[in-house]
Design a protein around this motif. Structure first.
Motif, mmCIF file in Angstrom:
data_model
loop_
_atom_site.group_PDB
_atom_site.id
_atom_site.type_symbol
_atom_site.label_atom_id
_atom_site.label_comp_id
_atom_site.label_asym_id
_atom_site.label_seq_id
_atom_site.Cartn_x
_atom_site.Cartn_y
_atom_site.Cartn_z
ATOM 1 N N MET A 172 0.601 -1.476 -0.018
ATOM 2 C CA MET A 172 -0.125 -0.041 -0.123
ATOM 3 C C MET A 172 0.760 1.353 -0.128
ATOM 4 O O MET A 172 0.361 2.456 -0.773
ATOM 5 C CB MET A 172 -0.821 0.036 1.279
ATOM 6 N N ASN A 173 2.069 1.320 0.587
ATOM 7 C CA ASN A 173 2.648 2.323 0.854
ATOM 8 C C ASN A 173 3.782 2.671 0.051
ATOM 9 O O ASN A 173 4.714 3.749 0.174
ATOM 10 C CB ASN A 173 2.964 2.704 2.391
ATOM 11 N N HIS A 174 4.151 1.902 -0.872
ATOM 12 C CA HIS A 174 5.152 2.017 -1.871
ATOM 13 C C HIS A 174 6.569 1.822 -0.850
ATOM 14 O O HIS A 174 7.719 2.423 -1.600
ATOM 15 C CB HIS A 174 5.168 3.105 -2.790
ATOM 16 N N MET A 175 6.327 1.261 0.246
ATOM 17 C CA MET A 175 7.798 1.128 1.178
ATOM 18 C C MET A 175 8.570 -0.034 0.527
ATOM 19 O O MET A 175 9.738 0.154 0.411
ATOM 20 C CB MET A 175 7.323 0.865 2.501
ATOM 21 N N LEU A 176 7.972 -0.876 -0.023
ATOM 22 C CA LEU A 176 8.911 -2.027 -0.620
ATOM 23 C C LEU A 176 8.769 -2.035 -1.978
ATOM 24 O O LEU A 176 7.696 -1.540 -2.493
ATOM 25 C CB LEU A 176 7.961 -3.390 -0.083
ATOM 26 N N PRO A 177 10.056 -2.461 -2.658
ATOM 27 C CA PRO A 177 10.134 -2.188 -3.932
ATOM 28 C C PRO A 177 9.007 -3.057 -4.839
ATOM 29 O O PRO A 177 8.427 -4.006 -4.294
ATOM 30 C CB PRO A 177 11.574 -2.854 -4.266
ATOM 31 N N LEU A 178 8.952 -2.781 -6.212
ATOM 32 C CA LEU A 178 8.169 -3.578 -7.084
ATOM 33 C C LEU A 178 8.445 -4.897 -7.296
ATOM 34 O O LEU A 178 7.569 -5.707 -7.518
ATOM 35 C CB LEU A 178 8.235 -2.857 -8.510
ATOM 36 N N SER A 179 9.610 -5.339 -6.762
ATOM 37 C CA SER A 179 10.119 -6.673 -7.032
ATOM 38 C C SER A 179 9.395 -7.439 -5.828
ATOM 39 O O SER A 179 9.055 -8.617 -6.145
ATOM 40 C CB SER A 179 11.754 -6.953 -6.786
ATOM 41 N N TYR A 180 8.953 -6.997 -4.630
ATOM 42 C CA TYR A 180 8.301 -7.568 -3.591
ATOM 43 C C TYR A 180 6.829 -8.170 -4.286
ATOM 44 O O TYR A 180 6.237 -9.072 -4.228
ATOM 45 C CB TYR A 180 8.125 -6.625 -2.648
ATOM 46 N N ALA A 181 6.119 -7.142 -4.922
ATOM 47 C CA ALA A 181 4.779 -7.233 -5.375
ATOM 48 C C ALA A 181 4.762 -8.315 -6.725
ATOM 49 O O ALA A 181 4.184 -9.167 -6.754
ATOM 50 C CB ALA A 181 4.105 -5.772 -5.910
ATOM 51 N N TRP A 182 5.684 -8.180 -7.525
ATOM 52 C CA TRP A 182 5.887 -8.987 -8.786
ATOM 53 C C TRP A 182 6.134 -10.256 -8.279
ATOM 54 O O TRP A 182 5.801 -11.076 -8.756
ATOM 55 C CB TRP A 182 6.962 -8.654 -9.849
ATOM 56 N N GLY A 183 7.096 -10.453 -7.299
ATOM 57 C CA GLY A 183 7.481 -12.128 -6.883
ATOM 58 C C GLY A 183 6.253 -12.408 -6.063
ATOM 59 O O GLY A 183 5.893 -13.683 -6.696
ATOM 60 N N ASN A 184 5.470 -12.086 -5.273
ATOM 61 C CA ASN A 184 4.459 -12.390 -4.690
ATOM 62 C C ASN A 184 3.199 -12.730 -5.599
ATOM 63 O O ASN A 184 2.530 -13.709 -5.459
ATOM 64 C CB ASN A 184 3.876 -11.463 -3.274
#
Length: 110
Positions: A15-27
């Motif tokens: 939600m807060n763009h704290m983690l990079p896009l690779s976190y979202a893409w991987g999960n």
């Protein structure tokens, strides 16, 4: 239920763009493998790839959270919630891996 819970926790973790896009893409890509494993109930490859992906995201989630965890000066309530959901998702993944492994055994895996 596994996919729905992890999807919700991943959405809240991003939600807060704290983690990079690779976190979202991987999960989200691992969750797509989970949907494939649900659709093809007789496929041993689909459940194997889903289990392998879950195990790999445990490692990558630990790396993402440890590197990108903000300092206490920049930690708002929304960021606390977001990182808390990412950590909760990480803590829930070993249970999910066990349940997916049981499904793998039911489908004939050794």
């Amino acid at each position: 239920a596994i996919i729905l819970v992890h999807w919700l926790l991943t959405v809240w973790g991003c939600m807060n763009h704290m983690l990079p896009l690779s976190y979202a893409w991987g999960n989200f890509s691992v969750l797509a493998l989970g949907i494939w494993a649900i659709v093809q109930r007789d496929s041993l490859d689909a459940i194997t790839m889903f289990l392998t992906g879950l195990l790999l995201t445990v490692l990558t989630d630990i790396i993402h959270i440890s590197i990108f965890y903000p300092s206490h000066d920049f930690l708002s309530d929304a960021k606390r919630f977001s990182i808390g959901m990412a950590i909760f998702s990480l803590l829930l993944k070993p249970v999910s891996c066990y349940l997916v492994y049981r499904m793998y055994r039911e489908r004939g895996g050794e």
